[in-house]
Write an enzyme that holds these catalytic residues in place. Structure first.
Site, PDB file in Angstrom:
ATOM      1  N   LYS A  66       0.935  -1.038  -0.138  1.00 52.48           N
ATOM      2  CA  LYS A  66       0.033  -0.139   0.041  1.00 52.48           C
ATOM      3  C   LYS A  66       0.800   1.281   0.019  1.00 52.48           C
ATOM      4  CE  LYS A  66      -3.695   1.902   2.710  1.00 52.48           C
ATOM      5  NZ  LYS A  66      -4.663   1.932   3.783  1.00 52.48           N
ATOM      6  N   SER A 135      -9.470   2.217   2.648  1.00 52.05           N
ATOM      7  CA  SER A 135      -8.461   2.882   1.911  1.00 52.05           C
ATOM      8  C   SER A 135      -7.324   2.080   1.083  1.00 52.05           C
ATOM      9  CB  SER A 135      -7.381   4.053   2.566  1.00 52.05           C
ATOM     10  OG  SER A 135      -6.957   3.236   3.907  1.00 52.05           O
ATOM     11  N   SER A 159     -10.212  -0.042   6.915  1.00 48.31           N
ATOM     12  CA  SER A 159      -9.482  -0.111   5.442  1.00 48.31           C
ATOM     13  C   SER A 159      -8.947  -1.284   5.224  1.00 48.31           C
ATOM     14  CB  SER A 159      -8.500   1.015   5.553  1.00 48.31           C
ATOM     15  OG  SER A 159      -9.022   2.440   5.650  1.00 48.31           O
TER      16      SER A 159
END
Length: 418
Positions: A66, A135, A159
């Site tokens: 990420k 996210s 997330s």
């Protein structure tokens, strides 16, 4: 539509038997990314010539990271134009750990800006008109699209669990601080938790085991002595009908598999703690992202700007009250797990919403992030239209192996019930 997902367990078994070499394993992922990512947009950056170690428990395993986690050899933009082209001098601790264990960092996966709600370009592999969640958008979508066998994400509210649910993959949020967060672009440091993604519970547990060297690989469970609680909170009434039905089907499948099933009512302390999550998150976001706001407000997303400003305006006394509410919630949660081994809740209010600007609601996740307890999305059911619906399993703080063991057994039970 989503592609055939890669099984980490199958790849590792092929390597151990000599049927696949590490470079061949990585090339499978590179080829899949070349073929699919132009549609899915899961990666913000793909390594041109990634290092492929031949030694280590994760040798040959291509992973996505990420893009709020620093990488010395790739751009780290935190999902923001402000940091376009930014190259940290060192890796985040979790990235360095993955490299030491032999993993190949295939690329950086898309995140919402600063891991908040301003969405990136990633689409849901099951239906490109729907959000993949956030996210950790790219991490979940890359797994669902069959591009990589494992990925690293992070959760401040929901997330990891929510995008895992929307994309139909296993997402694991460990006990707080089980995985290091040094080198992350923090949003709310007391909440930010590094998490992992893979195709199934068995795969994500194997990833956690091989990555950390901890005994996180699932053990056999005895359903007749395992207490599974359906967690009833006020939020449950707001879940979509199909998600409520999915939770009912999960309860039926757990009972049929022999688990001791019980209803668990939410303690009032936990309900108050859930409400305190937003205050804690926003106050800390004001501290963490306030310096960005001071210099680059006009280049930041509207949702992010509003939240950071709100956080800066929160008085310390209100933040301290929220911290006390969280502490009382943790006490109530410890007592809950004296009566039950695993709790089941929806992973999200429903399936992935249509449109890419709204990444979904973390109402079923943020309490457990605040409590620091380990959670995992069990990918199991689908809506009538074919979108995934996940069930969230929660365990006592520090009982990560027990969580993954029971979740794997439940995943099989859910599959048998269709």
């Amino acid at each position: 539509m989503a592609g055939q997902m890669m099984s980490l367990a199958a790849l590792v078994a092929a390597r151990e038997s000599g049927r696949q070499e590490p470079d061949q394993m990585v090339e499978l992922a590179r080829d899949a990314a070349r073929r699919h990512d132009s549609e899915i947009k899961a990666f913000s950056h793909l390594a041109e010539n990634p290092a492929i170690p031949r030694e280590g428990p994760l040798a040959g395993v291509a992973i996505g990271v990420k893009d709020i986690l620093d990488t010395f050899d790739m751009p780290t933009t935190y999902g923001s134009d402000i940091y376009a082209g930014y190259r940290p001098k060192t890796d985040a601790a979790i990235v360095a750990l993955a490299r030491r264990r032999g993993a190949t960092i295939l690329g950086k996966t898309v995140t919402t800006e600063f891991a908040y709600f301003d969405a990136g370009p990633t689409v849901n592999p099951h239906d490109h008109a729907h959000t993949p969640g956030g996210s950790s958008s790219g991490s979940a979508a890359a797994i669902a699209a069959g591009m990589i066998p494992a990925a690293i994400g992070a959760q401040t509210g929901g997330s990891v669990i929510r995008p895992a649910s929307f994309c139909g993959v296993a997402g694991y949020k460990p006990s707080y601080r089980l995985l290091p967060s040094t080198g992350m672009k923090h949003f709310a440091p007391s909440l930010d938790t590094v998490g992992l993604f893979a195709a199934s519970i068995a795969d994500v547990a194997l990833f956690a085991h091989l990555l950390t060297g901890r005994p996180l690989n699932p053990e056999p469970v005895e359903p007749a002595t395992t207490r599974v609680g359906i967690y009833f909170c006020a939020e449950l009434e707001s879940a979509d009908p199909e998600m409520q039905q999915a939770l009912e089907r999960a309860a039926e499948a757990a009972t049929a598999a022999g688990f001791l099933l019980m209803a668990v009512s939410e303690p009032e302390e936990n309900a108050r703690a859930r409400q305190a999550h937003t205050t804690l998150q926003n106050y800390e976001a004001g501290m963490s992202c306030g310096p960005d706001l001071a210099l680059y407000e006009e280049r930041m997303g509207k949702k992010l700007v509003a939240t950071v400003k709100e956080g800066i305006a929160i008085p310390p006394s209100v933040y301290d009250d929220a911290r006390r509410a969280a502490k009382r919630g943790r006490g109530a949660t410890r007592k809950l797990f004296d009566e039950v081994d695993i709790l089941l809740t929806p992973s999200a209010p429903g399936a992935a919403p249509e449109g890419l600007s709204f990444t979904g609601d973390p109402r079923f996740n943020k309490l457990w992030t605040l409590m620091g307890t380990p959670t995992v999305n069990i990918p199991c059911f689908k809506t009538k239209s074919g979108l995934p619906l996940g069930i969230q399993a929660v365990a006592r703080f520090g009982k990560d192996r027990e969580l993954l063991s029971v979740a794997m057994a439940l995943e099989q039970a859910f599959a048998e019930r269709g």
